[in-house]
Design a protein around this motif. Structure first.
Motif, PDB file in Angstrom:
ATOM      1  N   SER A 283     -27.988 -19.062 -14.799  1.00 41.60           N
ATOM      2  CA  SER A 283     -27.439 -17.707 -14.806  1.00 41.60           C
ATOM      3  C   SER A 283     -28.522 -16.680 -14.553  1.00 41.60           C
ATOM      4  O   SER A 283     -28.288 -15.647 -13.923  1.00 41.60           O
ATOM      5  N   ASP A 286     -29.093 -16.670 -10.890  1.00 36.19           N
ATOM      6  CA  ASP A 286     -27.975 -15.985 -10.254  1.00 36.19           C
ATOM      7  C   ASP A 286     -28.128 -14.472 -10.386  1.00 36.19           C
ATOM      8  O   ASP A 286     -27.941 -13.718  -9.430  1.00 36.19           O
ATOM      9  N   ARG A 290     -28.640 -11.470  -7.503  1.00 35.37           N
ATOM     10  CA  ARG A 290     -27.739 -10.324  -7.342  1.00 35.37           C
ATOM     11  C   ARG A 290     -28.430  -8.986  -7.570  1.00 35.37           C
ATOM     12  O   ARG A 290     -28.188  -8.030  -6.846  1.00 35.37           O
ATOM     13  N   ARG A 352     -26.465 -16.957  -2.145  1.00 35.34           N
ATOM     14  CA  ARG A 352     -26.731 -17.035  -3.580  1.00 35.34           C
ATOM     15  C   ARG A 352     -26.727 -18.487  -4.048  1.00 35.34           C
ATOM     16  O   ARG A 352     -27.602 -18.909  -4.822  1.00 35.34           O
ATOM     17  N   GLU A 353     -25.740 -19.250  -3.585  1.00 33.24           N
ATOM     18  CA  GLU A 353     -25.648 -20.653  -4.000  1.00 33.24           C
ATOM     19  C   GLU A 353     -26.873 -21.440  -3.537  1.00 33.24           C
ATOM     20  O   GLU A 353     -27.410 -22.270  -4.285  1.00 33.24           O
ATOM     21  N   VAL A 356     -29.943 -20.399  -5.779  1.00 37.82           N
ATOM     22  CA  VAL A 356     -29.923 -20.936  -7.144  1.00 37.82           C
ATOM     23  C   VAL A 356     -30.202 -22.431  -7.135  1.00 37.82           C
ATOM     24  O   VAL A 356     -31.038 -22.934  -7.899  1.00 37.82           O
TER      25      VAL A 356
END
Length: 456
Positions: A283, A286, A290, A352-353, A356
């Motif tokens: 998290s 992530d 962002r 983003r995926e 991470v």
């Protein structure tokens, strides 16, 4: 009271009035309608993810140009020159663009003057002919520092309407950036930090109303020649809204004392709200993507996001050319590492995926993962922020790069304490790098470095 100030005309003072915020979106649209500015915003700006910051930078830079002393003016012009020389490239339609284009720079500067003229006119206290020439002379005196070619700026205020009409018809376009400003951006805009008390759900409800009001107000307030160029027709409701808001604001500010009517360029903003941070490592990654990496807010990281981050570091610290070059070089290296490790299809984007998953795998697999990209960039930031060369970051140096008008002092102090692990009131290079390393690698949220993005 402000009645004394009203007997004299001052463009600089009028630019610092709070009601200029009513035409801020209009200002952005006028600037973005220039194809060079539009292309630069699409490729290099963070306005999609940070629209309020874009407004702050635009108006804040204007105040520094026109509201401060000669030395501040010189530094601001030099900073803008350094930033703009990196904003160039080829737009999707194949046209080359360069932010240093003289006609474009003249247009952007003149929109600042025009927005002040507009706010006075819309508010019911327009400049008369003599006042207009006086204010324009003051404006031209400041922008002379840009050394624009002879003839780029209209000679007198009387020539401005013809200049705007000609530029609008010959140069302006409803660019993708201008279209996004007038449409989806307002419906997607993040919550301004000063409205923290609304929460995300409350902001989503209010955002619909805000989007409608700003869009309709902007259409009503745009110069007729620009509306004609874009094929826009204001509704009767929008015209009434414009009259009520601007006339009301104009009447109000004339009753206020100067300390409430005018905004100082150095003024700090309201506090941010704290939110508990209890994220596991995934998290945190992530959130880092962002809130830090995805500067343009399009869901991907590209070289432009890293360049925007470098630009914001340089902007906050007011670095010289050599200092800016070192920061940009380090961030370019960080992008090279991200691209090599994560851009599997070679399209110049990292999702983003992908970020991470690849970051977590890289940290588990190789202890040198951070050393290849992020840490060199952080070393460059530390060196730039360490203005006295002491090898430590004092709080004021830390504040210069991580602070800002929308960061509450308590939150800033919290971040400083997270890095100052020995509590001696200063941050060493090792503490600085260790804190960020913990943010990425720690598997327990009790570790101090995991709160580097704040408790908000």
């Amino acid at each position: 009271m402000s009645s004394v100030a009203e007997r004299e005309v001052s463009f600089k003072r009028d630019l610092s009035e709070w009601r200029v915020a009513l035409v801020a979106w209009r200002l952005l649209v006028l600037q973005a309608a220039d194809p060079v500015v539009g292309a630069g915003m699409s490729e290099h700006s963070t306005y999609r993810a940070h629209p309020w910051r874009r407004i702050e930078h635009t108006l804040g830079s204007g105040r520094r140009l026109f509201y401060q002393d000669a030395e501040t003016l010189r530094r601001e012009v030099a900073r803008l020159d350094r930033a703009h020389k990196r904003i160039r490239g080829t737009a999707p339609d194949g046209r080359a663009y360069d932010a240093r284009d003289a006609a474009t720079r003249a247009w952007v500067l003149l929109t600042l003057f025009e927005c002040v003229v507009a706010i006075r006119r819309l508010g019911g206290d327009p400049y008369d002919a003599g006042q207009s020439e006086e204010a324009y002379a003051e404006f031209k005196g400041a922008v002379a520092a840009f050394d624009l070619p002879e003839g780029e700026l209209p000679a007198t205020a009387k020539d401005l309407p013809a200049y705007f009409a000609r530029y609008a018809r010959e140069k302006l376009e409803f660019t993708d950036a201008a279209r996004y400003l007038m449409g989806d951006l307002l419906r997607e805009a993040p919550r301004p930090r000063r409205l923290w008390f609304l929460g995300d759900a409350g902001w989503r409800v209010l955002r619909r109303l805000v989007a409608r009001v700003i869009t309709e107000l902007t259409v009503a307030d745009l110069p007729p020649v620009v509306r004609e160029r874009f094929g826009m027709v204001p509704t009767r409701r929008a015209e009434l809204l414009s009259v009520v808001l601007h006339r009301g604001a104009g009447a109000l500010v004339r009753l206020l004392p100067d300390r409430m009517r005018y905004r100082s360029p150095a003024e700090q903003g309201p506090p941010r709200r704290y939110r508990p941070q209890r994220d596991p490592r995934g998290s945190r990654l992530d959130r880092f993507f962002r809130e830090v990496l995805d500067q343009t807010g399009d869901g991907f990281v590209t070289v432009h996001d890293l360049r925007a981050m470098a630009h914001n570091v340089c902007w906050q610290l007011e670095l010289d050319e050599a200092g800016e070059a070192r920061v940009h070089e380090a961030f370019e290296g960080w992008w090279d590492q991200l691209r090599a490790a994560m851009d599997a299809n070679g399209d110049g984007k990292v999702s983003r995926e992908e970020f991470v998953a690849a970051t977590a795998a890289g940290l588990d697999r190789d202890g040198t993962y951070l050393e290849q990209g992020l840490l060199p960039a952080l070393r460059a930031v530390f060196t730039a922020a360490d203005t006295d060369g002491s090898g430590f970051l004092e709080f004021d140096e830390y504040q210069a790069v991580f602070g800002g008008p929308r960061v509450h002092p308590a939150e800033l102090s919290h971040g400083f304490r997270q890095l100052d692990t020995d509590g001696d009131g200063r941050i060493t290079r090792e503490e600085f790098l260790h804190g960020f390393t913990e943010f990425f690698t720690a598997r327990a949220d009790s570790t101090s470095g995991t709160q580097l993005l704040g408790r908000a």
